[in-house]
Design a protein around this motif. Structure first.
Motif, PDB file in Angstrom:
ATOM      1  N   ASN A  87     -13.431  18.079   1.649  1.00  0.00           N
ATOM      2  CA  ASN A  87     -12.385  17.056   1.777  1.00  0.00           C
ATOM      3  C   ASN A  87     -12.922  15.695   1.366  1.00  0.00           C
ATOM      4  OD1 ASN A  87     -11.903  19.189   4.081  1.00  0.00           O
ATOM      5  ND2 ASN A  87      -9.903  18.260   3.712  1.00  0.00           N
ATOM      6  N   TYR A  88     -12.035  14.828   0.894  1.00  0.00           N
ATOM      7  CA  TYR A  88     -12.459  13.477   0.552  1.00  0.00           C
ATOM      8  C   TYR A  88     -11.295  12.496   0.662  1.00  0.00           C
ATOM      9  CZ  TYR A  88     -10.452  14.443  -4.127  1.00  0.00           C
ATOM     10  OH  TYR A  88      -9.621  14.757  -5.176  1.00  0.00           O
ATOM     11  N   ALA A  89     -11.660  11.228   0.828  1.00  0.00           N
ATOM     12  CA  ALA A  89     -10.688  10.133   0.876  1.00  0.00           C
ATOM     13  C   ALA A  89     -10.945   9.219  -0.309  1.00  0.00           C
ATOM     14  CB  ALA A  89     -10.819   9.358   2.191  1.00  0.00           C
ATOM     15  N   ALA A  93       0.834  -1.198   0.000  1.00  0.00           N
ATOM     16  CA  ALA A  93       0.000   0.000   0.000  1.00  0.00           C
ATOM     17  C   ALA A  93       0.869   1.248   0.000  1.00  0.00           C
ATOM     18  CB  ALA A  93      -0.925   0.016   1.218  1.00  0.00           C
ATOM     19  N   VAL A  94       0.362   2.294  -0.629  1.00  0.00           N
ATOM     20  CA  VAL A  94       0.946   3.634  -0.570  1.00  0.00           C
ATOM     21  C   VAL A  94      -0.111   4.559   0.007  1.00  0.00           C
ATOM     22  CG1 VAL A  94       1.789   5.613  -1.887  1.00  0.00           C
ATOM     23  CG2 VAL A  94       2.529   3.300  -2.508  1.00  0.00           C
ATOM     24  N   VAL A  95       0.283   5.361   0.984  1.00  0.00           N
ATOM     25  CA  VAL A  95      -0.614   6.328   1.603  1.00  0.00           C
ATOM     26  C   VAL A  95      -0.083   7.724   1.324  1.00  0.00           C
ATOM     27  CG1 VAL A  95      -1.617   7.151   3.771  1.00  0.00           C
ATOM     28  CG2 VAL A  95      -1.228   4.702   3.431  1.00  0.00           C
ATOM     29  N   ALA A  96      -0.944   8.603   0.838  1.00  0.00           N
ATOM     30  CA  ALA A  96      -0.578  10.007   0.613  1.00  0.00           C
ATOM     31  C   ALA A  96      -1.715  10.854   1.180  1.00  0.00           C
ATOM     32  CB  ALA A  96      -0.370  10.291  -0.873  1.00  0.00           C
ATOM     33  N   SER A  97      -1.607  11.171   2.454  1.00  0.00           N
ATOM     34  CA  SER A  97      -2.675  11.870   3.149  1.00  0.00           C
ATOM     35  C   SER A  97      -2.361  13.354   3.290  1.00  0.00           C
ATOM     36  CB  SER A  97      -2.899  11.245   4.536  1.00  0.00           C
ATOM     37  OG  SER A  97      -4.001  11.841   5.190  1.00  0.00           O
ATOM     38  N   GLU A  98      -3.232  14.195   2.722  1.00  0.00           N
ATOM     39  CA  GLU A  98      -3.038  15.648   2.711  1.00  0.00           C
ATOM     40  C   GLU A  98      -1.703  16.004   2.074  1.00  0.00           C
ATOM     41  OE1 GLU A  98      -5.973  17.337   3.815  1.00  0.00           O
ATOM     42  OE2 GLU A  98      -6.354  15.183   3.571  1.00  0.00           O
ATOM     43  N   THR A 149      -7.456  14.360   0.408  1.00  0.00           N
ATOM     44  CA  THR A 149      -7.083  15.660  -0.138  1.00  0.00           C
ATOM     45  C   THR A 149      -8.286  16.589  -0.134  1.00  0.00           C
ATOM     46  OG1 THR A 149      -5.935  16.760  -1.975  1.00  0.00           O
ATOM     47  CG2 THR A 149      -7.515  15.024  -2.550  1.00  0.00           C
ATOM     48  N   ILE A 150      -8.166  17.723  -0.816  1.00  0.00           N
ATOM     49  CA  ILE A 150      -9.203  18.745  -0.820  1.00  0.00           C
ATOM     50  C   ILE A 150      -9.741  18.929  -2.237  1.00  0.00           C
ATOM     51  CG2 ILE A 150      -9.778  21.110  -0.148  1.00  0.00           C
ATOM     52  CD1 ILE A 150      -7.268  21.148   1.567  1.00  0.00           C
ATOM     53  N   ASN A 151     -11.061  18.948  -2.357  1.00  0.00           N
ATOM     54  CA  ASN A 151     -11.714  19.159  -3.650  1.00  0.00           C
ATOM     55  C   ASN A 151     -11.474  20.596  -4.130  1.00  0.00           C
ATOM     56  OD1 ASN A 151     -13.316  18.876  -5.908  1.00  0.00           O
ATOM     57  ND2 ASN A 151     -15.102  18.118  -4.801  1.00  0.00           N
ATOM     58  N   LYS A 152     -11.615  20.791  -5.424  1.00  0.00           N
ATOM     59  CA  LYS A 152     -11.454  22.132  -6.005  1.00  0.00           C
ATOM     60  C   LYS A 152     -12.830  22.712  -6.295  1.00  0.00           C
ATOM     61  CE  LYS A 152      -8.698  24.675  -9.382  1.00  0.00           C
ATOM     62  NZ  LYS A 152      -7.730  24.583 -10.502  1.00  0.00           N
ATOM     63  N   LYS A 197      -4.030  24.257  -6.764  1.00  0.00           N
ATOM     64  CA  LYS A 197      -3.481  22.900  -6.680  1.00  0.00           C
ATOM     65  C   LYS A 197      -4.508  21.875  -6.210  1.00  0.00           C
ATOM     66  CE  LYS A 197       1.479  23.600  -6.019  1.00  0.00           C
ATOM     67  NZ  LYS A 197       2.625  23.275  -5.141  1.00  0.00           N
ATOM     68  N   PHE A 198      -5.658  22.337  -5.756  1.00  0.00           N
ATOM     69  CA  PHE A 198      -6.695  21.389  -5.341  1.00  0.00           C
ATOM     70  C   PHE A 198      -7.169  20.605  -6.563  1.00  0.00           C
ATOM     71  CE2 PHE A 198      -8.278  24.135  -1.524  1.00  0.00           C
ATOM     72  CZ  PHE A 198      -7.035  24.008  -0.932  1.00  0.00           C
ATOM     73  N   ILE A 199      -7.696  19.411  -6.334  1.00  0.00           N
ATOM     74  CA  ILE A 199      -8.124  18.557  -7.443  1.00  0.00           C
ATOM     75  C   ILE A 199      -9.442  17.880  -7.100  1.00  0.00           C
ATOM     76  CG2 ILE A 199      -6.725  16.612  -6.594  1.00  0.00           C
ATOM     77  CD1 ILE A 199      -6.298  15.837  -9.572  1.00  0.00           C
ATOM     78  N   SER A 200     -10.336  17.829  -8.062  1.00  0.00           N
ATOM     79  CA  SER A 200     -11.645  17.223  -7.835  1.00  0.00           C
ATOM     80  C   SER A 200     -11.520  15.699  -7.868  1.00  0.00           C
ATOM     81  CB  SER A 200     -12.633  17.675  -8.910  1.00  0.00           C
ATOM     82  OG  SER A 200     -12.313  17.058 -10.156  1.00  0.00           O
ATOM     83  N   PRO A 201     -12.469  14.991  -7.244  1.00  0.00           N
ATOM     84  CA  PRO A 201     -12.438  13.528  -7.290  1.00  0.00           C
ATOM     85  C   PRO A 201     -12.478  12.982  -8.717  1.00  0.00           C
ATOM     86  CG  PRO A 201     -13.940  14.267  -5.585  1.00  0.00           C
ATOM     87  CD  PRO A 201     -13.537  15.485  -6.350  1.00  0.00           C
ATOM     88  N   VAL A 202     -13.271  13.604  -9.575  1.00  0.00           N
ATOM     89  CA  VAL A 202     -13.377  13.127 -10.959  1.00  0.00           C
ATOM     90  C   VAL A 202     -12.045  13.279 -11.684  1.00  0.00           C
ATOM     91  CG1 VAL A 202     -14.441  13.561 -13.202  1.00  0.00           C
ATOM     92  CG2 VAL A 202     -15.858  13.537 -11.139  1.00  0.00           C
ATOM     93  N   GLU A 203     -11.392  14.424 -11.497  1.00  0.00           N
ATOM     94  CA  GLU A 203     -10.093  14.648 -12.154  1.00  0.00           C
ATOM     95  C   GLU A 203      -9.040  13.693 -11.602  1.00  0.00           C
ATOM     96  OE1 GLU A 203      -6.867  18.249 -13.012  1.00  0.00           O
ATOM     97  OE2 GLU A 203      -8.580  18.600 -11.671  1.00  0.00           O
TER      98      GLU A 203
END
Length: 285
Positions: A257-259, A150-155, A184-187, A215-221
């Motif tokens: 925010n979303y995971a 597993a790789v974790v990249a939180s915030e 991360t954070i949605n845009k 730099k924020f990114i949406s879940p779809v993107e």
């Protein structure tokens, strides 16, 4: 055309490194600048644990993640690295900020039992994966290509210079079928209002200038990026922070925010990635 942030071929933004360098001594102050990250462990640790248990054959009572290798990218002072190690995983925390790694190692030294489960390295994800240079790849030894469950990249992804390189390197270090966890954070306009105006400028929950809305990114993107780089997205779940209680909770809305949990596809499997246009309308809120 791809965004300019996807073509720099390095995940590291020097300005972000400088910012976190100045905060390195504050990682383990639970009432300080990283208080919200400490509180987030109530959600992100079970999120990683439970999803890994769903895809693993063996269960170990008391140490549910025993036998698994996890890479914590952008680990900072080890706020998430240590809890994952306590669950039995063998965890490598990675961060380009040397002072953050120094603080993480110092904190780890107070728990001798955990020292067998957790280690840290001051380098970039692309260096570890062999994207940087051959010397670094040789130094990384057993932690090189295809070694992690597993790789974790939180915030983390909202601070990176190049998400394309990030996705490629995550794929490279993961075993086939390995999991990638991102928070991360949605845009959205709402995320700008709450994560930047309210959290940084009004309530000072985090230092001013911590986040760049561009730099924020949406879940779809993010799904589109990951699925074009060999991942299959399994779930996306909204998260919400209550500044009054200092607690996080799950929510149906991903507007702030979303995971996200994704799995690296097997090389010999047929390409059955779903595309963003195929995702059911209720997957995102």
């Amino acid at each position: 055309m791809p965004s300019a942030r996807f073509v720099s071929h390095t995940t590291v933004d020097p300005e972000e490194v400088k910012r976190f360098q100045s905060l390195a001594n504050k990682w383990w102050d639970e009432q300080g600048e990283f208080a919200a990250l400490h509180a987030m462990n109530d959600l992100r640790v079970p999120f990683v644990r439970d999803n890994l248990l769903n895809v693993q054959w063996e269960h170990h009572p008391g140490k549910p993640l025993a036998g698994l290798r996890i890479l914590d990218v952008g680990c900072g002072g080890g706020l998430l690295t240590e809890p994952l190690g306590r669950l039995g995983a063998n965890v490598l925390g990675l961060d380009p900020v040397e002072d953050s790694i120094r603080i993480a190692q110092q904190h780890l030294s107070h728990d001798l039992d955990l020292c067998d489960q957790v280690s840290y390295r001051a380098c970039t994800l692309e260096q570890l994966s062999g994207e940087g240079n051959e010397e670094q790849q040789e130094q990384s030894g057993e932690w090189s290509e295809g070694q992690f469950d597993a790789v974790v990249a939180s915030e983390v992804v909202e601070h990176l210079a190049d998400l394309e390189t990030f996705a490629i390197c995550c794929n490279r270090v993961l075993k086939p079928g390995g999991s990638l966890f991102i928070t991360t954070i949605n845009k959205t306009n709402l995320s700008y209002a709450l994560a930047i105006v309210v959290a940084e400028q009004l309530l000072h929950i985090v230092p001013s200038g911590t986040h760049d809305w561009e730099k924020f990114i949406s879940p779809v993107e993010l799904e589109r990026l990951l699925e074009s780089n060999g991942f299959s997205v399994q779930s996306v779940q909204g998260m919400m922070y209550n500044p009054l209680s200092g607690a996080w909770c799950w929510t149906n809305s991903t507007a702030i925010n979303y995971a996200l949990h994704a799995v690296k596809e097997n090389h010999d499997a047929e390409d059955s990635c779903s595309h963003p246009e195929d995702v059911p309308a209720d997957k995102h809120s």
